[in-house]
Design an enzyme around this catalytic site. Structure first.
Site, short mmCIF file in Angstrom:
data_model
loop_
_atom_site.label_atom_id
_atom_site.label_comp_id
_atom_site.label_asym_id
_atom_site.label_seq_id
_atom_site.Cartn_x
_atom_site.Cartn_y
_atom_site.Cartn_z
N LYS A 1 -25.74 85.12 1.20
CA LYS A 1 -24.41 84.53 1.10
C LYS A 1 -24.12 83.99 -0.30
O LYS A 1 -22.99 84.10 -0.78
CB LYS A 1 -24.22 83.42 2.14
CG LYS A 1 -24.98 82.14 1.86
CD LYS A 1 -24.63 81.06 2.86
CE LYS A 1 -25.38 79.78 2.56
NZ LYS A 1 -25.03 79.19 1.26
N THR A 2 -25.13 83.41 -0.95
CA THR A 2 -24.89 82.88 -2.30
C THR A 2 -24.55 84.01 -3.26
O THR A 2 -23.68 83.87 -4.13
CB THR A 2 -26.13 82.11 -2.79
OG1 THR A 2 -26.46 81.09 -1.84
CG2 THR A 2 -25.88 81.46 -4.14
N ASP B 1 -18.35 77.03 0.29
CA ASP B 1 -19.70 77.34 0.75
C ASP B 1 -20.07 76.41 1.90
O ASP B 1 -19.59 75.28 1.98
CB ASP B 1 -20.69 77.16 -0.41
CG ASP B 1 -22.06 77.73 -0.10
OD1 ASP B 1 -22.19 78.50 0.88
OD2 ASP B 1 -23.02 77.42 -0.83
N GLU B 2 -20.93 76.89 2.81
CA GLU B 2 -21.42 76.09 3.95
C GLU B 2 -20.28 75.48 4.75
O GLU B 2 -20.28 74.28 5.06
CB GLU B 2 -22.38 74.99 3.46
CG GLU B 2 -23.57 75.49 2.65
CD GLU B 2 -24.64 76.17 3.48
OE1 GLU B 2 -24.39 76.42 4.68
OE2 GLU B 2 -25.70 76.48 2.93
N GLN C 1 -26.05 77.79 12.03
CA GLN C 1 -26.83 76.86 11.21
C GLN C 1 -26.12 75.52 11.03
O GLN C 1 -26.40 74.80 10.07
CB GLN C 1 -27.14 77.48 9.84
CG GLN C 1 -28.04 78.71 9.91
CD GLN C 1 -28.51 79.15 8.54
OE1 GLN C 1 -29.33 78.50 7.91
NE2 GLN C 1 -27.98 80.26 8.07
N ARG D 1 -36.63 80.28 8.61
CA ARG D 1 -37.19 79.92 7.30
C ARG D 1 -38.38 80.81 6.96
O ARG D 1 -38.81 80.85 5.81
CB ARG D 1 -37.67 78.46 7.28
CG ARG D 1 -36.64 77.37 7.52
CD ARG D 1 -35.43 77.51 6.68
NE ARG D 1 -34.39 78.24 7.41
CZ ARG D 1 -33.31 78.76 6.85
NH1 ARG D 1 -33.16 78.70 5.54
NH2 ARG D 1 -32.40 79.39 7.57
#
Length: 872
Positions: A64-65, A252-253, A347, A693
């Site tokens: 995503k980044t 973002d997020e 998330q 993770r």
């Protein structure tokens, strides 16, 4: 000749390259821009879809980044906007720095011209300083930190004659922060909530606090957005200025936004309204109204913010920025704003601090016609890990839905391991870590993710014993936490009255009216007479050098330490620690503290007392602590990462250990009690985050018995284990040298495995265990053979025949592993006083072969094998 200013598009020529001409062929040969290379189809679609609202649902490890930064590069390279016309919002300064770094690598110096790339609060603060006068501030206003905020609120509480001990200022600070996170000004706080503090005066103090901030030319952290919202709502021309300025908005997020952040974004993301129209004409409740744009709330009734409800057309029309257009805040016929939000509803794990997962779930409602692009190809984890995480999160109802996939190999299955207790769990993970080291794994690629911070203590102690380097992420190591250092300072002063550093640390903790002047006086006296600080205090209280109040407090403290030292001779060191923490007022100090982390600090203090039980006396415990505290390594050294699941978001490791998957701990019982199903779904999202993770290995552990803050309790495995797919999970046996054997079939008895002891054990209990083992026959397996996984169906499908004995195995009586009576006479006699590692002291009341019934002083009557006890 046409004037340049009258050319179409303000000077941009109408000429287009001729089909098949040199320019067209050269453009084709150049191909796509270099920054688009390596993007998969979904990522490229997210980058190139520039018009209208876009929601990029980016699962864990899907890049995503990269998408976000490449999208900015694409906007700039296509000439769709200049750097200063792009608003790019992140949640942390670290994320903002990383984005600038990546953009710099793509675009060179162009990123330096992006003043509106930063966090919500940094951008909000920038806007506020430009227009400070419109919200009754000056441009050089001060942003208060939490301590300044609490100090100011204490003054206001005193002015209202409100007892600060009953209604702590820190509690009010947290309450005000929660109101500001929801976008509520003093007049908008529901009456019921406003009356919940200070005998009904909470709302009034909030209003007074805001007025006082204006007088001081100050704002707190929450004001950086709340005052922005007020600025935009009360000044349509200012709002229009920023709506015109920002041609593209990127967030973002987005799943972690709270209500205030949502409102701020909604106002900026609306297409500019026609000049001359009042903001109240297009945004219901824009001026002097308790109705908040983006959320409908009856301020008079105090109704809660509406989230996750299905709404009819009438409700929809009342939401600002939503259909129908008459109430949308957009100019009729204006194009939709170019806003792109990147996030993952699976998330969203910060509901406890105000995040609203509903913001992302209703994106297409807030922005009609929005395009939703799902990034589902994971570049991080192997197939089995992704399948397990996807199957688990699919049990959540409140989600938009996506399934992570990978083109990588399936890799190793997710392992689930049961252990007898939390100590064995720590030993087992320690063994696994040493095995990874032997195979050449880098410890920097290993993480242990716990649900609660108190779980870290046993791992830290185990790693010190093994000599394994570790680092705690997102907070100090257990023994470096402020509350633990304070408690240790009390114990150090009891153990050694000459420990000046310890005494000075707690002389005024909790507050006793012994400030810096008193401490300086003690130092002066101690230096002159060459005596410890504590002895100086004993001498000073007999003089008139201190004021009566301070002298009385110091005298009481000296007398308390004298009493505690006397009790040390007749009281166990664990009981003494409890007495000290209670009588000193230290426990009460945290009980009255209403901050968010106060409960965790109390839990840590209980865990500290529990950890002392492993040592014979206070001196031995403090020596152990000195070894733990001396374990600092170089910053660049290899080390295992130890952190909570919340701190792990955004990180990735080759090997991830997930201990403590038990009901009540994970999912957290506190979360379930407070939030019900919504809390359960957030806990499940937290489990999903933990699994994703891991790049290569994910290992889950649970304990049959766990000691939480001094109390042993038998636990059951987490419901999340039954929600994992059996095909992707492998059940393994604990490598921790099981402490008392495998309750329910999880691991064999340590008495059946000589290797688990090693040659260094020579205690009487160990010798008796070996003697009993030899008498009972050395051929016993003592374990269970797995016929089928207990995770192949629901918990109700798991019957007792899921496991079968391969040979005559150990028996369990009242949760304790026992050997079958051999018929031999025990060496113990009735009424013998004995000591048991877990149950403490007691006396024998019944003997049956090598089985003893013991009446323990604290645990009551238990049946145990005589090899588990020693004469006291």
């Amino acid at each position: 000749m046409t004037e340049p200013s009258k050319l179409p598009h303000h000077g941009v020529p109408e000429h287009q390259p001729v089909a098949g001409g040199i320019a067209a062929r050269a453009r084709a040969a150049a191909g796509a821009p270099q920054y688009l290379n390596g993007l998969n189809p979904e990522q490229r679609e997210a980058v190139e879809t520039l018009d209208g609202p876009v929601l990029v649902l980016a699962g864990a490890g899907t890049g995503k980044t990269r998408v976000l930064t490449t999208r900015i590069a694409h906007i700039l390279s296509q000439g769709r906007a200049r750097p200063q016309e792009i608003l790019s919002v992140t949640f942390t300064n670290k994320a903002a720095r990383e984005m600038k770094l990546r953009l710099g690598q793509m675009l060179g110096q162009a990123v330096e011209g992006m003043p509106w790339l930063g966090t919500f609060h940094s951008i909000g603060g920038r806007i506020l300083r430009i227009h400070a006068e419109l919200v009754q501030l000056k441009s050089n206003f001060t942003v208060l930190d939490v301590d300044d905020q609490v100090r100011l609120l204490k003054q206001l509480l005193q002015a209202e004659n409100i007892d600060d001990k009953r209604w702590p200022a820190r509690m009010l600070a947290g309450l005000i922060d929660s109101w500001k996170n929801r976008g509520l000004s003093p007049s908008q706080v529901p009456a019921g909530e406003a009356a919940s503090f200070g005998n009904g005066k909470g709302g009034k103090i909030y209003a007074t606090y805001q007025e006082r901030l204006k007088i001081l030319n100050a704002a707190d952290f929450g004001d950086l957005l709340l005052e922005n919202i007020r600025l935009f709502r009360e000044n349509p021309d200012v709002l229009r200025q920023y709506q015109n300025r920002f041609k593209f908005i990127l967030v973002d997020e987005y799943q972690d936004t709270n209500v205030a952040q949502y409102l701020w974004l909604r106002l900026l993301s609306q297409a500019p309204s026609r000049p001359g129209r009042s903001l109240a004409d297009v945004i219901p409740g824009a001026v002097n109204s308790p109705v908040i744009p983006g959320r409908i709330e009856d301020a008079n009734s105090g109704a809660q913010l509406r989230t996750g409800e299905s709404r009819g057309e009438e409700d929809s029309s009342r939401d600002s920025g939503s259909a129908p257009a008459a109430h949308s805040g957009m100019t009729e016929g204006a194009p939709l704003k170019n806003i792109c939000c990147v996030g993952d509803d699976d998330q969203s794990i910060y509901g406890w601090r105000g995040a609203e997962v509903d913001n992302i779930l209703r994106f297409d409602h807030d922005f009609p016609g929005a395009k939703v692009i799902r990034l589902e190809r994971n570049y991080r984890s192997t197939g089995h890990i992704l399948a397990a995480a996807s199957h688990l999160i699919a049990h959540n109802e409140g989600r938009l839905g996506k399934t992570l996939r990978t083109e990588d190999v399936d890799g190793e299955k997710v392992t689930v391991t049961g252990s007898w207790d939390s100590e064995e769990e720590a030993r087992a993970i320690g063994e696994e870590l040493e095995e990874l080291q032997r195979t050449g794994e880098n410890l920097n690629d290993v993480a242990i993710l716990v649900r609660a911070s108190f779980q870290m203590r046993e791992f830290e102690d185990r790693f010190v014993t093994l000599g394994l380097p570790y680092r705690v992420i997102g907070g100090p190591r257990f023994y470096e936490r402020a509350e633990i250092r304070d408690a240790l300072a009390y114990l150090r002063t009891i153990n050694s009255p000459a420990d000046d550093l310890a005494f000075e640390r707690i002389v005024n903790v909790p507050k006793r009216g012994l400030g810096d002047a008193t401490v300086q006086l003690l130092h002066d006296h101690a230096r002159k007479r060459r005596i410890p600080l504590f002895e100086a205090a004993r001498a000073v209280v007999e003089t008139d050098e201190l004021k009566p109040k301070a002298r009385g407090s110091l005298r009481d403290l000296v007398m308390q330490f004298d009493r505690w030292r006397a009790q040390r001779e007749v009281t166990s060191h664990t009981e003494l620690a409890e007495i000290v923490l209670d009588e000193s007022g230290y426990t009460e100090m945290w009980q009255k503290d209403r901050s968010a982390d106060a409960a965790g600090r109390l839990d840590n203090l209980k865990e500290l007392v529990r950890s002392m039980e492993e040592f014979e006396n206070l001196q031995g415990f403090l020596e152990h602590i000195s070894l733990v505290m001396d374990r600092d390594g170089e910053a660049g050294d290899e080390a295992v990462s130890l952190m909570t699941l919340h701190s792990a978001k955004g990180l990735e490791f080759d090997n991830v250990f997930l201990p403590g998957w038990e009901e009540g701990l994970f999912p957290s019982q506190r979360t379930l009690d407070e939030q019900g199903r919504a809390g359960l779904e957030e806990e499940r999202r937290l489990a999903h985050v933990g699994l994703t993770r891991a790049r290569r290995r994910a290992k889950i552990y649970f304990a049959t018995n766990r000691r939480i803050h001094g109390t042993w309790s038998t636990t059951i495995p987490s419901r999340f284990l039954d929600e994992l797919p059996a095909h992707n999970v492998e059940i393994t046996e604990s490598k921790g040298g099981s402490g008392w054997g495998g309750s329910g079939g999880y691991g064999a008895s340590r008495f059946d495995n000589l290797e688990s002891f090693g040659s260094s054990y020579s205690t009487p209990g160990w010798q008796r265990a070996q003697a009993n083992r030899n008498r009972g026959g050395g051929g016993r397996s003592g374990g269970f053979e797995e016929r089928q996984s207990s995770f192949s169906g629901s918990r109700s499908d798991t019957s007792s025949d899921s496991f079968s004995r391969t040979k005559r195995g150990p028996m369990v009586i009242e949760g304790e592993l026992v050997a079958k009576s051999t018929g031999t006479t025990s060496e113990f006699s009735l009424e013998d006083r004995v000591f048991h590692q877990k149950f403490g002291y007691g006396h024998v009341v019944k003997i049956d072969g090598n089985k003893l019934t013991i009446a323990f002083e604290k645990a009551g009557e238990k049946k145990v094998v005589d090899s588990f006890v020693e004469r006291a």
